[in-house]
Motif scaffolding. Sequence first.
Motif, short mmCIF file in Angstrom:
data_model
loop_
_atom_site.label_atom_id
_atom_site.label_comp_id
_atom_site.label_asym_id
_atom_site.label_seq_id
_atom_site.Cartn_x
_atom_site.Cartn_y
_atom_site.Cartn_z
N LEU A 96 0.87 -1.17 0.00
CA LEU A 96 0.00 0.00 0.00
C LEU A 96 0.91 1.22 0.00
N THR A 97 0.77 2.08 -0.99
CA THR A 97 1.66 3.23 -1.12
C THR A 97 0.86 4.49 -1.49
N ALA A 98 1.41 5.63 -1.12
CA ALA A 98 0.80 6.91 -1.51
C ALA A 98 1.50 7.50 -2.73
N ASP A 99 2.48 6.80 -3.27
CA ASP A 99 3.24 7.27 -4.44
C ASP A 99 2.34 7.25 -5.68
N ARG A 100 2.08 8.43 -6.27
CA ARG A 100 1.17 8.53 -7.43
C ARG A 100 1.76 7.93 -8.71
N SER A 101 3.08 7.75 -8.75
CA SER A 101 3.71 7.23 -9.97
C SER A 101 3.30 5.79 -10.26
N VAL A 102 2.82 5.04 -9.25
CA VAL A 102 2.42 3.66 -9.49
C VAL A 102 1.15 3.57 -10.34
N ALA A 103 0.40 4.64 -10.42
CA ALA A 103 -0.83 4.64 -11.23
C ALA A 103 -0.51 4.49 -12.72
N ASP A 104 0.71 4.88 -13.12
CA ASP A 104 1.12 4.76 -14.52
C ASP A 104 2.12 3.63 -14.72
N ALA A 105 2.08 2.61 -13.88
CA ALA A 105 3.06 1.53 -13.90
C ALA A 105 3.03 0.76 -15.21
N LYS A 106 4.22 0.37 -15.66
CA LYS A 106 4.36 -0.47 -16.86
C LYS A 106 4.83 -1.87 -16.50
N ASP A 107 5.52 -1.99 -15.32
CA ASP A 107 6.07 -3.27 -14.92
C ASP A 107 6.16 -3.34 -13.39
N VAL A 108 5.79 -4.48 -12.82
CA VAL A 108 5.90 -4.71 -11.38
C VAL A 108 6.60 -6.05 -11.19
N THR A 109 7.67 -6.05 -10.38
CA THR A 109 8.42 -7.28 -10.11
C THR A 109 8.69 -7.41 -8.63
N LYS A 110 9.09 -8.60 -8.24
CA LYS A 110 9.44 -8.91 -6.87
C LYS A 110 10.94 -8.72 -6.70
N ALA A 111 11.34 -8.27 -5.51
CA ALA A 111 12.77 -8.16 -5.17
C ALA A 111 12.91 -8.45 -3.69
N TRP A 112 14.13 -8.35 -3.19
CA TRP A 112 14.40 -8.57 -1.78
C TRP A 112 14.97 -7.29 -1.18
N SER A 113 14.70 -7.05 0.10
CA SER A 113 15.14 -5.81 0.72
C SER A 113 16.66 -5.70 0.78
N SER A 114 17.37 -6.83 0.73
CA SER A 114 18.83 -6.80 0.74
C SER A 114 19.40 -6.36 -0.61
N GLY A 115 18.58 -6.36 -1.63
CA GLY A 115 19.02 -5.98 -2.96
C GLY A 115 19.41 -7.16 -3.83
N ASP A 116 19.50 -8.37 -3.25
CA ASP A 116 19.83 -9.55 -4.04
C ASP A 116 18.71 -9.82 -5.04
N ALA A 117 19.09 -10.20 -6.24
CA ALA A 117 18.09 -10.47 -7.27
C ALA A 117 17.26 -11.70 -6.90
N ASP A 118 17.93 -12.81 -6.66
CA ASP A 118 17.24 -14.04 -6.28
C ASP A 118 18.00 -14.70 -5.14
N LYS A 119 17.30 -15.44 -4.36
CA LYS A 119 17.91 -16.16 -3.25
C LYS A 119 18.31 -17.54 -3.74
N ALA A 120 19.27 -18.13 -3.05
CA ALA A 120 19.78 -19.44 -3.44
C ALA A 120 18.69 -20.50 -3.45
#
Length: 184
Positions: A96-120
């Motif tokens: 849940l976000t108040a950021d208005r830029s998400v209303a024009d989203a073109k792509d949504v992906t999952k990530a990790w808070s550590s910045g790692d792309a994928d976990k082992a």
Amino acid sequence: MSRTRSRSRLAALAITATLTPALVLTAAPAFAAPTPDPVVASGSDWDVTTAPGGYLVSLDLDAPLPMVDDAPTLVVDGEPIGLATESADGKTLQVLTADRSVADAKDVTKAWSSGDADKATETTTAPVTPAVPENRTLKRQMKSLATADAVEDPSTPGAYEVTEAEYDFGDQAIPPRGDRRHPR
């Protein structure tokens, strides 16, 4: 009798006057304008909907996330928007976000808070455990150990002498708590 009739007519008129606006007003919502679609952006496995206080970004997963020492986040058009909450079945992430830029989203992906792309543990194939060869060295070492003698009876007197003594605390002794023989 005319007074009774006039009172009953007056009562009927009052009831009719009270109920008529109520009946008219209850039918009014049937003519209300349709509510707008809450989905403002969407993709094949994600959507952005309006919500009180901002926007709700949802991402559907193929499988539940693995148990790792990191928190999942959602990334919208390359920008992280916050820590995601997992659904009960583990197959949906939401932010849940108040950021208005998400209303024009073109792509949504999952990530990790550590910045790692994928976990082992997120590999698509199950790890293969290789067959363990027979450990001949360990077997040889185990056979070479002497067999242990049976333990002697612990109640039989041994080679050492045992003495017993009691210490006298004298006047400094304090009876233990809860001892019924020595109440405080």
